[in-house]
Scaffold this active site. Structure first.
Site, PDB file in Angstrom:
ATOM      1  N   ARG A   8      -6.414   6.252   2.633  1.00 54.81           N
ATOM      2  CA  ARG A   8      -7.045   7.574   2.709  1.00 54.81           C
ATOM      3  C   ARG A   8      -7.378   7.996   4.140  1.00 54.81           C
ATOM      4  O   ARG A   8      -7.249   9.173   4.486  1.00 54.81           O
ATOM      5  CB  ARG A   8      -8.320   7.587   1.848  1.00 54.81           C
ATOM      6  N   TYR A  22       0.226  -2.386 -13.382  1.00 53.60           N
ATOM      7  CA  TYR A  22       1.633  -2.065 -13.563  1.00 53.60           C
ATOM      8  C   TYR A  22       2.258  -3.260 -14.307  1.00 53.60           C
ATOM      9  O   TYR A  22       1.570  -4.240 -14.612  1.00 53.60           O
ATOM     10  CB  TYR A  22       2.298  -1.827 -12.216  1.00 53.60           C
ATOM     11  N   GLN A  36       7.766  -0.184  -1.120  1.00 60.18           N
ATOM     12  CA  GLN A  36       7.017  -0.745  -2.245  1.00 60.18           C
ATOM     13  C   GLN A  36       7.866  -0.635  -3.509  1.00 60.18           C
ATOM     14  O   GLN A  36       8.261   0.459  -3.914  1.00 60.18           O
ATOM     15  CB  GLN A  36       5.700   0.005  -2.447  1.00 60.18           C
TER      16      GLN A  36
END
Length: 406
Positions: A354, A177, A107
């Protein structure tokens, strides 16, 4: 059209599948969850062990996150710096994932307004002058020549990733971002060709994509992680994000879009859903800021109850729009039935975060017994472990780091 929404055939979750120039062993991707295991911006053995656990646990491709394209682009401590000086360690990382039988994506991103001067040493940048309501830091407006520099840094980092043996790159165009911040009318007040219309606010992302594709050709798959909406009034919403994705898809450079939501600037629980861990957030702060979190944290972070497949409804709005790329569903995927539902709904892949932090071997368990339910309870105590070493608090063996770099 690569999406499956036009087909009645539901694919086998655990069979090999093409993604651009690569073939994944199955349709499950470990979503990017910033690891905090790279104290000098380099690969460590702890980082390798962390990700190898997901591959050995049955995940088709794991995602190395977060890889900053420059030192100024870090979002949190202990992240990877994707530069040529780190190539040797990055090669060891990818080789370890391949030896374990899986693929690996990197990423790539620049934190922009999410960055903090205490981490980067410089004032954060944004499309326009902006006060981050979480960090209380003023971001300065990025200059046009700096935009050009960032485009080249994205291309440089993509080339490093390809040379290091990564199978895919994931361009982080989400969560406000730097690239996502250009999409947002809340942050982007520019009057030049990078502000105003949707086409203008998408220009920066489009130029990054074209530069990356020109540099790496078809050496790796290109994934774009992009926010559908961020739950902030006057910011990103579906009516515009669908247009943004359409513009990017039409470039023919994207192999898959990973559809996400929320931001790392404000209202963060809109992304995570579930319990709001005020104590965890307060622990990352000092002095008066810690008190402020305790008093106003829930208002700042937001409160949103967890639901299975909570991004599905929004993500389906992109299926008629995307003609060239495949779609990856994220959010509230915790067992085989959720994955199957995603496939039945026309998505090519799922990304899990998660649930795999809680059980790195969950996919192998689902292969053996499809009725298995993941043990993640969405307490979100993992959310702020990014400032130490990202881990599930119930999985102690993943809570250690290493200072030795490779």
């Amino acid at each position: 059209m690569n999406n499956l929404s036009q087909s009645k055939e539901v694919p086998d979750v655990f069979s090999p599948v093409k993604l651009g120039p690569i073939t994944l062993p199955n349709r499950i991707i470990k979503a990017a969850t910033s690891e905090g295991r790279s104290p000098e911006g380099k690969v460590t053995q702890a980082l390798i062990d962390f990700h190898r656990g997901f591959i050995e646990g049955g995940t088709g491709m794991t995602t190395l996150a977060y890889c900053a394209i420059s030192p100024e682009g870090f979002a949190a401590p202990g992240e990877i710096l994707m530069i040529r000086e780190n190539l040797l360690g990055l090669k060891k990382f990818t080789q370890a994932m391949h030896d374990a039988g899986g693929l690996v994506s990197a990423q790539l991103g620049h934190a922009g307004p999410v960055a903090h001067k205490n981490i980067t040493g410089v004032r954060p940048i944004a499309p326009s002058r902006f006060l981050n309501p979480t960090s209380f830091q003023f971001c300065r407006e990025i200059k046009k020549e700096e935009i050009s520099k960032l485009i080249q840094q994205f291309a440089d980092s993509a080339e490093v990733a390809a040379d290091a043996g990564f199978d895919a790159i994931e361009l982080h165009f989400g969560h406000l971002y730097i690239v996502s911040a250009f999409f947002s009318p809340w942050i982007n007040k520019r009057k030049d060709e990078y502000g105003g219309s949707i086409e203008n606010r998408t220009r920066f992302a489009k130029e990054i994509l074209l530069a990356v594709k020109e540099r790496i050709k078809d050496r790796v798959a290109i994934i774009v992680k992009i926010s559908m909406d961020d739950g902030i009034k006057g910011s990103i919403w579906l009516d515009e994000s669908t247009e943004t994705v359409k513009i990017l898809d039409e470039t023919g450079t994207v192999d898959a879009f990973e559809l996400t939501m929320g931001s790392s600037v404000y209202n963060q629980m809109y992304l995570f859903r579930g319990d709001t861990d005020i104590d965890g957030m307060a622990a990352t702060q000092k002095g008066i800021f810690k008190l402020g979190v305790k008093l106003f944290g829930k208002k700042m972070l937001g409160e949103y109850p967890y639901e299975d497949l909570y991004m599905l409804k929004s993500a389906r709005q992109f299926q008629p729009i995307v003609k060239n790329a495949q779609l990856i569903l994220l959010g509230g995927i915790n067992d085989y039935q959720h994955i199957k539902k995603a496939m039945e709904s026309g998505f090519s892949f799922v990304a899990m975060g998660r649930a795999l932090l809680r059980e790195p071997d969950l996919i192998n368990k689902l292969k053996d017994e499809s009725q298995t339910e993941g043990r993640c309870i969405h307490c979100n105590k993992c959310m702020f472990t990014v400032y130490t070493t990202t881990n599930c608090v119930f999985t102690k063996e993943y809570a250690t780091s290493s200072k030795s770099v490779l």
